[in-house]
Design an enzyme around this catalytic site. Structure first.
Site, PDB file in Angstrom:
ATOM      1  N   GLU A   1       0.836  -1.205   0.000  1.00  0.00           N
ATOM      2  CA  GLU A   1       0.000   0.000   0.000  1.00  0.00           C
ATOM      3  C   GLU A   1       0.868   1.251   0.000  1.00  0.00           C
ATOM      4  OE1 GLU A   1      -3.588  -0.098   2.351  1.00  0.00           O
ATOM      5  OE2 GLU A   1      -3.163   1.897   3.165  1.00  0.00           O
TER       6      GLU A   1
ATOM      7  N   PHE B   1       0.808   5.797  -0.462  1.00  0.00           N
ATOM      8  CA  PHE B   1       0.005   7.019  -0.412  1.00  0.00           C
ATOM      9  C   PHE B   1       0.556   8.042  -1.402  1.00  0.00           C
ATOM     10  CE2 PHE B   1       3.212   7.574   3.026  1.00  0.00           C
ATOM     11  CZ  PHE B   1       3.829   8.737   2.592  1.00  0.00           C
ATOM     12  N   PRO B   2      -0.260   8.965  -1.879  1.00  0.00           N
ATOM     13  CA  PRO B   2       0.212  10.000  -2.810  1.00  0.00           C
ATOM     14  C   PRO B   2       1.143  10.981  -2.102  1.00  0.00           C
ATOM     15  CG  PRO B   2      -2.171   9.725  -2.966  1.00  0.00           C
ATOM     16  CD  PRO B   2      -1.725   9.004  -1.724  1.00  0.00           C
ATOM     17  N   PRO B   3       2.375  11.129  -2.574  1.00  0.00           N
ATOM     18  CA  PRO B   3       3.307  12.076  -1.956  1.00  0.00           C
ATOM     19  C   PRO B   3       2.916  13.527  -2.264  1.00  0.00           C
ATOM     20  CG  PRO B   3       4.463  10.386  -3.216  1.00  0.00           C
ATOM     21  CD  PRO B   3       3.029  10.323  -3.611  1.00  0.00           C
TER      22      PRO B   3
ATOM     23  N   HIS C   1      -8.293   3.012  -3.198  1.00  0.00           N
ATOM     24  CA  HIS C   1      -9.154   3.436  -2.103  1.00  0.00           C
ATOM     25  C   HIS C   1     -10.054   4.555  -2.601  1.00  0.00           C
ATOM     26  CE1 HIS C   1      -6.435   1.887   1.388  1.00  0.00           C
ATOM     27  NE2 HIS C   1      -6.302   1.136   0.299  1.00  0.00           N
TER      28      HIS C   1
ATOM     29  N   ARG D   1     -15.519   5.311   4.095  1.00  0.00           N
ATOM     30  CA  ARG D   1     -16.349   6.468   4.416  1.00  0.00           C
ATOM     31  C   ARG D   1     -15.602   7.764   4.208  1.00  0.00           C
ATOM     32  NH1 ARG D   1     -17.922   7.749  10.533  1.00  0.00           N
ATOM     33  NH2 ARG D   1     -15.774   8.503  10.441  1.00  0.00           N
TER      34      ARG D   1
ATOM     35  N   ALA E   1     -15.500   4.553  17.754  1.00  0.00           N
ATOM     36  CA  ALA E   1     -16.233   3.702  18.693  1.00  0.00           C
ATOM     37  C   ALA E   1     -15.420   3.404  19.945  1.00  0.00           C
ATOM     38  CB  ALA E   1     -16.642   2.396  18.010  1.00  0.00           C
TER      39      ALA E   1
ATOM     40  N   LYS F   1     -21.902  -4.558   5.446  1.00  0.00           N
ATOM     41  CA  LYS F   1     -21.077  -4.192   4.287  1.00  0.00           C
ATOM     42  C   LYS F   1     -20.777  -5.417   3.422  1.00  0.00           C
ATOM     43  CE  LYS F   1     -17.791  -1.940   6.614  1.00  0.00           C
ATOM     44  NZ  LYS F   1     -16.569  -1.116   6.848  1.00  0.00           N
TER      45      LYS F   1
END
Length: 411
Positions: free
Chosen positions: A26, A28-30, A86, A121, A170, A215
């Site tokens: 996985e 993430f965009p830098p 995602h 979400r 939660a 879900k």
């Protein structure tokens, strides 16, 4: 025409009998163009070296990385990865249409050959703890799963998030004396930070499991978990899933320990359980970055072996856009050989995330009055901002009270 990726669930079903330990990665965009360039090079290296079953690209809250996330996911697909993009569905309005941005992203995935989506979400707007759904819009990941299945049928494989310790929303902070009243299951998933104890109580955990079942019943193919550092918590979560009739694959999300500050920040933010031996070990070497990274490999390999012994088929690494610790772990597990020795993280400083589009306390923002630091965000979304552009007598700085939309977060 672009050839379409296989769905991850189909790949898992095909490989179930092989007995081979699989990995997925996985990213993430830098934040910078240099970071993006370096990441693409790393993605290519890690694809060649690890042959990941699939590759995730994360999506920034509120669409902060929407274009770049999509670009990176399409790049992954075009260069031989099985892309798993995602997608958050809340606060994604486009031209007043609360569904348009999600619909457009899914269509671009479809046209670009991407066939796997992680339905999420997303973060709430600044200053809001509960959702106020736009008319006709999405309110949760369940809505997105239903939407994808309604509009696209079985074209996309869908993964959803699972939380072995409960979703952070939660998890509650215990009052003095409450810890003595915790059940055995609550004690097994509670966490401790700054002298306070946090836990997802049993009644809340039941709601979490019931929602996860919804879900899956709505069309999700697999569950990907939030990070954890206690294998027993994951095992219990899997058993709970099966007891609730959730029979799909459950892929463990593994946060690599690369550095002490990042470990502390993420575990505190997510209220993640940190076993006492792990906490003590991290504290003992917090000032020795090399020792932390070496221990990250040792601990990661130990966790992964325990998961393999439990029957897990795929190890999903949150790489943090780095490679050393991942390679160290796969070398230790005999999945690979001598990759750690050949790893290169000279570009590590360029691997900084864009971050959320929503300003939080402590973020730097810009308005017509200049730049400032957010000190408080009130329930009505009004931000209390200490202005940096001006200085009053005695070194004091003026405070501005600005409504959402009249300032923007600086990255």
């Amino acid at each position: 025409m672009t050839s379409a990726d296989p769905k991850i669930i189909d790949l898992l079903n095909e490989k179930k009998q092989d007995g081979e330990m699989l990995v997925s990665l996985e990213y993430f965009p830098p934040r910078t163009e240099t970071g993006v360039k370096n990441l693409k090079e790393r993605m290519e290296r890690m694809k060649t070296n690890l042959k990941p079953l699939f590759t995730d690209v994360t999506w920034g809250a509120g669409g902060s990385t929407a274009d770049l996330s999509l670009q990176l996911a399409l790049y992954a697909q075009q260069t031989g990865h099985v892309a798993n993009m995602h997608l958050t569905c809340t606060n994604m309005e486009k031209d007043g249409d609360p569904v348009a941005a999600v619909r457009d992203a899914l269509q671009q995935c479809l046209d670009g050959g991407i066939r796997n989506i992680v339905a999420l979400r997303g973060d709430p707007p600044a200053g809001e703890e509960k959702w106020t759904a736009a008319e006709g819009g999405f309110t949760c990941a369940l809505d997105l799963v239903k939407y994808i299945r309604k509009e696209y049928g079985d074209v996309f494989g869908i993964a959803v998030a699972g939380y072995p310790e409960g979703h952070p929303n939660a998890i509650t902070e215990l009052k003095e004396g409450e810890e003595a009243e915790l059940t055995e299951s609550e004690l097994a998933r509670c966490s401790h930070f700054d002298g306070k104890t946090y836990v997802c109580k049993d009644e809340d955990f039941k709601k979490e499991m019931a929602y996860l079942k919804e879900k899956v019943d709505a069309g999700a193919d697999l569950v990907m978990t939030q990070m954890f550092f206690d294998v027993e918590v994951f095992k219990t979560f899997v058993h709970e899933c099966r007891a609730y009739g959730i029979t799909c694959p459950i892929v463990p999300g593994l946060m690599c320990i690369n550095a002490y500050p990042g470990f502390k920040k993420m575990t505190k933010f997510c209220k993640t359980r940190v076993p006492k031996p792990l906490e003590d070990k991290m504290e003992s070497m917090k000032d020795d970055p090399d020792a932390v990274k070496s221990f990250g490999i040792e601990f990661g390999a130990e966790i992964c072996q325990a998961l393999a012994d439990f029957g897990v088929e795929v190890l999903h690494f949150y790489t943090l856009n780095l490679e050393k610790v991942v390679y160290g772990i796969t070398d230790a597990l005999k999945i690979t050989e001598k990759l750690y020795e050949a790893s290169n993280e000279s570009d590590a400083t360029s691997m900084v995330a864009v971050g959320s589009a929503w300003a939080r306390v402590g973020d730097k923002v810009k308005s017509i009055y200049g730049e400032g630091i957010v000190k408080e965000i009130r329930a009505n979304s009004e931000a209390v901002i200490e202005m940096l552009s001006w200085e009053l007598a005695g070194g004091q700085r003026p405070t501005a009270y600005l409504q959402k939309g009249s300032y923007e977060k600086l990255f």
